[in-house]
Design a protein around this motif. Structure first.
Motif, short mmCIF file in Angstrom:
data_model
loop_
_atom_site.label_atom_id
_atom_site.label_comp_id
_atom_site.label_asym_id
_atom_site.label_seq_id
_atom_site.Cartn_x
_atom_site.Cartn_y
_atom_site.Cartn_z
N LEU A 550 0.80 -1.14 0.00
CA LEU A 550 0.08 0.10 -0.07
C LEU A 550 0.97 1.20 -0.14
O LEU A 550 1.83 1.33 0.59
CB LEU A 550 -0.86 0.05 1.25
N ARG A 551 0.40 2.21 -0.74
CA ARG A 551 1.01 3.74 -0.67
C ARG A 551 0.07 4.36 0.06
O ARG A 551 -1.03 4.60 -0.05
CB ARG A 551 1.19 4.17 -2.08
N GLN A 552 0.78 5.30 0.98
CA GLN A 552 -0.02 6.23 1.68
C GLN A 552 0.58 7.53 1.60
O GLN A 552 1.80 7.47 1.24
CB GLN A 552 0.13 5.95 3.22
N VAL A 553 -0.16 8.78 2.03
CA VAL A 553 0.22 10.03 1.98
C VAL A 553 -0.49 10.72 2.99
O VAL A 553 -1.64 10.58 3.32
CB VAL A 553 0.00 10.62 0.59
N GLN A 554 0.26 11.64 3.78
CA GLN A 554 -0.21 12.83 4.69
C GLN A 554 0.67 14.22 4.35
O GLN A 554 1.73 14.07 3.96
CB GLN A 554 -0.02 12.38 6.07
N GLN A 555 -0.11 15.13 4.56
CA GLN A 555 0.54 16.43 4.28
C GLN A 555 0.49 17.04 5.90
O GLN A 555 -0.63 17.30 6.59
CB GLN A 555 -0.16 17.40 3.67
N VAL A 556 1.46 17.51 6.46
CA VAL A 556 1.51 18.07 7.84
C VAL A 556 0.78 19.27 7.70
O VAL A 556 0.84 20.14 7.28
CB VAL A 556 3.19 18.45 8.05
N GLY A 557 -0.22 19.37 8.97
CA GLY A 557 -0.91 20.48 9.14
C GLY A 557 -2.14 20.53 8.33
O GLY A 557 -2.77 21.64 8.41
N SER A 558 -2.48 19.66 7.43
CA SER A 558 -3.80 19.89 6.53
C SER A 558 -5.16 19.53 7.38
O SER A 558 -5.96 19.82 6.76
CB SER A 558 -3.18 19.11 5.25
N GLN A 559 -4.89 18.81 8.01
CA GLN A 559 -6.40 18.31 8.88
C GLN A 559 -6.80 19.42 9.88
O GLN A 559 -6.22 19.52 10.98
CB GLN A 559 -6.20 17.10 9.55
N SER A 560 -7.98 20.10 9.76
CA SER A 560 -8.52 21.04 10.31
C SER A 560 -9.70 20.65 11.29
O SER A 560 -10.07 21.39 12.11
CB SER A 560 -8.61 22.30 9.63
N SER A 561 -10.23 19.50 10.85
CA SER A 561 -11.44 19.08 11.61
C SER A 561 -12.53 20.22 11.64
O SER A 561 -13.13 20.68 10.70
CB SER A 561 -10.96 18.54 13.11
N TYR A 562 -12.86 20.40 12.96
CA TYR A 562 -13.75 21.64 13.36
C TYR A 562 -13.05 22.39 14.18
O TYR A 562 -13.18 21.90 15.47
CB TYR A 562 -15.22 20.96 13.61
N LEU A 563 -12.91 23.50 14.25
CA LEU A 563 -12.22 24.65 15.00
C LEU A 563 -10.99 23.88 15.87
O LEU A 563 -10.78 24.19 17.06
CB LEU A 563 -13.35 24.73 15.88
N SER A 564 -10.48 22.95 15.23
CA SER A 564 -9.41 22.18 16.11
C SER A 564 -8.32 21.85 15.06
O SER A 564 -8.23 22.22 13.89
CB SER A 564 -10.08 20.74 16.24
N GLN A 565 -7.21 21.07 15.68
CA GLN A 565 -5.96 20.91 15.02
C GLN A 565 -5.43 19.49 15.44
O GLN A 565 -5.41 19.05 16.90
CB GLN A 565 -4.93 22.03 15.37
N ASN A 566 -5.08 18.63 14.78
CA ASN A 566 -4.27 17.25 14.87
C ASN A 566 -2.72 17.58 15.24
O ASN A 566 -2.26 18.72 14.94
CB ASN A 566 -4.55 16.36 13.87
N SER A 567 -2.27 16.67 15.82
CA SER A 567 -0.80 16.48 15.95
C SER A 567 -0.18 16.66 14.66
O SER A 567 -0.60 16.52 13.65
CB SER A 567 -0.34 15.06 16.59
N LEU A 568 1.07 17.37 14.81
CA LEU A 568 1.83 17.77 13.49
C LEU A 568 2.71 16.43 13.01
O LEU A 568 3.48 16.50 12.19
CB LEU A 568 2.77 18.64 13.99
N ASP A 569 2.58 15.34 13.98
CA ASP A 569 3.41 13.96 13.54
C ASP A 569 2.52 13.38 12.50
O ASP A 569 1.45 13.36 12.66
CB ASP A 569 3.65 13.16 14.66
N CYS A 570 3.15 12.58 11.62
CA CYS A 570 2.42 11.66 10.63
C CYS A 570 2.51 10.13 11.20
O CYS A 570 3.77 9.62 11.18
CB CYS A 570 2.95 12.01 9.31
N LEU A 571 1.49 9.68 11.68
CA LEU A 571 1.47 8.41 12.15
C LEU A 571 0.88 7.35 10.93
O LEU A 571 -0.48 7.78 10.35
CB LEU A 571 0.67 8.13 13.27
N PHE A 572 1.62 6.37 10.59
CA PHE A 572 0.92 5.51 9.41
C PHE A 572 0.96 4.11 10.24
O PHE A 572 1.82 3.71 10.83
CB PHE A 572 1.91 5.26 8.07
N GLY A 573 -0.26 3.29 9.72
CA GLY A 573 -0.47 1.95 10.02
C GLY A 573 0.03 1.11 9.11
O GLY A 573 -0.04 1.48 7.79
N ILE A 574 0.88 -0.03 9.37
CA ILE A 574 1.53 -0.55 8.00
C ILE A 574 1.09 -2.22 8.41
O ILE A 574 1.70 -3.00 7.86
CB ILE A 574 3.13 -0.64 8.23
N GLY A 575 -0.08 -2.50 9.00
CA GLY A 575 -0.62 -3.76 9.29
C GLY A 575 0.61 -4.90 9.88
O GLY A 575 1.13 -4.37 10.85
#
Length: 611
Positions: A550-575
């Motif tokens: 599988l190929r996966q991608v994330q962009q740091v800081g792109s997830q804004s949710s609602y009025l919120s902010q996620n961690s700036l680390d990129c965590l990937f599951g790899i089975g």
């Protein structure tokens, strides 16, 4: 460009016109005067409308099971109070006014630089009919900062670090705006926004001197990004409506879509507020340039916005979720200005947009958009068709998205909910992006008008491109049957055990801290970036990995949710795989770094090389 399309994408392209005509025809049947067709009402089952695409989570069992050592018997455990988070949102009595009911959010960020994420919670200090002197009389209605001790517990350090604020706080986001290698904090408010500079673990309010305090308004979502690629971080702030309380409006009702609600709780009762774009001057100050840049969005009632490079040209584009107004997509021209491509990209959706999730649900390495909506509207999943059309030049009309929520199990299931905070995240670490949605009504409880109607949250497991998503709350434990008035949600591996946890801000109540109990049964890799220059946390950088087919991608800081902010680390599951075949990081400077054969279950640090 992909030369071969997946089976699902071929079907989507083949049947787009047919599906569009079918939906329009169905809509006419439902609303046509004199029609015998049954009109949908939230909370009811209507054959052919609410259950024609129904699916059961038990149709195929998820690979993760119930945790034998979890007393609640589920995928997550609620641990807020036992972890030291003693917080109550909005410790006051509602007065049925819009600003009281829309907030608030949460933000994860490592403010003290010790390697784990700390938690900031926004609060609404009191009712709009109370005196502001009452708000300031004590800390109970203040925003709160909880320091993570690295052992699964939090300490309330709000007052000691200078962040005590009794206000109408809506959203928050961390960023190192001054390039001194620690995270600063911006808080949006109904009123005036606040910027706190991190002075090495304590904070000072620099809102006025930095030029952020600025205009009064109803400010909501906030998102940081280096849109002009000059090395420092700029910030976009959403404006909702021009709310002004008039006693004459008390007792009046108005229609929000087809529902009669109190006039003072209806965003349609008020004109939209403009949005703000603050360009970083590089000297600790900002100038507001939304109009010049072309992103002011004057007709949108904006709640959420996300910076993301949707066309993969190296420049951050901007997507804005608007309530009762068209959503907006602004494509970055690369010269400091943007072009509005909302309609040609097929994402100008006139529904009640609340929260945004940005991620790659189908593992094709481009960014898709999930939008949460108001009741009876379904949520939307805009599938990015960049690789279908192939042309990504900035002036091309070929950046396209398609709403496939119904096709993959995310549409009808949301009809009975008012949906807010959300994010793509891999809760079971199988390499596919799952979804969480926080829910809570804007309708008042008919038995007690001082309360809003609570709702349960939704957890969707991604079972691949062919099967789509299944709502697995019924399998995830009794916690998922508990009802609250959910608003913001933010995601981080706060306990550093290799799976993603969730904090949910519940209106008028204590938050949920949902500790993941099952994700780290599969393997994972956490990528942390260190940028060069002023953008030390590398916001906007793109991280791609390849593992277990599988190929996966994330962009740091792109997830804004609602009025919120996620961690700036990129965590990937790899089975179950023990190694990541490749990690590729592309910084906004254009520099790309690649690494191969990386052992699983570790924090992997990637530094941008100095020029």
């Amino acid at each position: 460009m992909r030369s071969i399309l997946s089976k699902r994408k071929k079907l989507m392209l083949t049947y787009t016109a047919v599906a569009t005509l079918f939906v329009l025809g169905a809509a006419l049947l439902v609303v046509r005067p004199g029609s015998q067709s049954e009109v949908y009402r939230p909370g009811t089952l209507v054959e052919g409308i609410t259950n024609s695409l129904g699916r059961s989570a038990t149709e195929s069992s998820p690979e993760v099971g119930h945790s034998p050592d979890n007393a609640q018997g589920g995928f997550f455990r609620e641990v807020a109070l036992e972890s030291g988070i003693a917080f109550r949102h909005f410790p006051a009595e509602r007065s049925s006014q819009l600003p009281e009911d829309m907030g608030s959010g949460a933000a994860w960020g490592d403010y003290d630089g010790d390697g784990d994420d700390d938690l900031f919670l926004c609060n609404i200090a009191g009712s709009l009919v109370e005196s502001t002197t009452t708000w300031a009389s004590g800390p109970s209605g203040s925003n709160r900062l909880y320091r993570n001790d690295g052992k699964g517990r939090f300490e309330d350090v709000t007052e000691s670090v200078g962040l005590l604020l009794n206000d109408f706080s809506m959203g928050a986001a961390w960023a190192d705006y001054d390039g001194d290698n620690d995270l600063d904090l911006l808080v949006t408010c109904w009123g005036q926004n606040r910027l706190y500079r991190n002075e090495g673990g304590a904070f000072s309010d620099v809102s006025r001197e930095a030029g952020i305090f600025g205009p009064k308004g109803f400010w909501t979502g906030v998102s940081w990004g280096d849109y002009d690629r000059d090395g420092d971080l700029d910030v976009y702030i959403c404006g909702y409506v021009k709310y002004k309380f008039d006693p004459a409006d008390v007792g009046k009702t108005s229609l929000q879509y087809t529902s009669a609600i109190p006039y003072t709780l209806n965003p349609s009762s008020y004109a939209p507020e403009r949005n703000l774009l603050y360009q970083n001057n590089g000297d600790g100050t900002f100038r507001e340039v939304a109009s010049q840049a072309g992103v002011v969005n004057p007709t949108g009632r904006s709640l959420s916005a996300a910076w993301c490079d949707f066309d993969l040209d190296g420049w951050l584009d901007l997507y804005v979720g608007n309530d009762i107004s068209d959503n907006a997509m602004f494509r970055n021209r690369g010269d400091g200005t943007f072009v509005d491509i909302s309609h040609q990209a097929w994402v100008a959706d006139y529904r009640g947009a609340m929260g945004l999730a940005i991620g790659d649900w189908d593992n094709d390495t481009d960014f898709d958009i999930y939008v949460t909506h108001w009741i009876a509207q379904e949520n939307a999943l805009y599938n990015n068709l960049t690789y279908v059309f192939g042309d990504t030049s900035w002036d091309s009309p070929n950046l396209r998205f398609m709403d496939i929520a119904d096709q993959v199990g995310l549409g009808q299931v949301a009809l009975d909910y008012i949906c807010w905070g959300t994010s793509f995240f891999d809760f079971d670490n199988d390499g596919r992006s799952d979804l969480f949605v926080a829910n809570g009504s804007t309708f008042e409880d008919e038995t007690n008008r001082k309360n809003l109607v609570p709702m349960k949250n939704l957890l969707f497991q991604n079972r691949g491109e062919e099967e789509g998503f299944y709502e697995v709350g019924e399998l995830a434990g009794g916690l998922w049957e508990e009802k609250r008035v959910g608003r913001g949600a933010a995601f981080a591996d706060y306990d550093q055990d290799g799976d993603t946890d969730i904090v949910v801000l519940n209106h008028g109540a204590a938050p949920f801290l949902l500790r993941n109990e099952v994700g780290n049964r599969n393997n994972w890799i956490k990528v942390r970036l260190e940028g060069s220059g002023a953008n030390r946390h590398a916001l906007g950088a793109r991280v791609r990995i390849r593992a277990e087919g599988l190929r996966q991608v994330q962009q740091v800081g792109s997830q804004s949710s609602y009025l919120s902010q996620n961690s700036l680390d990129c965590l990937f599951g790899i089975g179950k795989t023990q190694y990541v075949d490749e990690i590729e990081v592309t910084f906004l400077s254009g520099q790309t770094r690649r690494f191969t054969n990386i052992k699983a279950n570790q924090l992997f640090l990637v530094r941008e090389e100095e020029k």
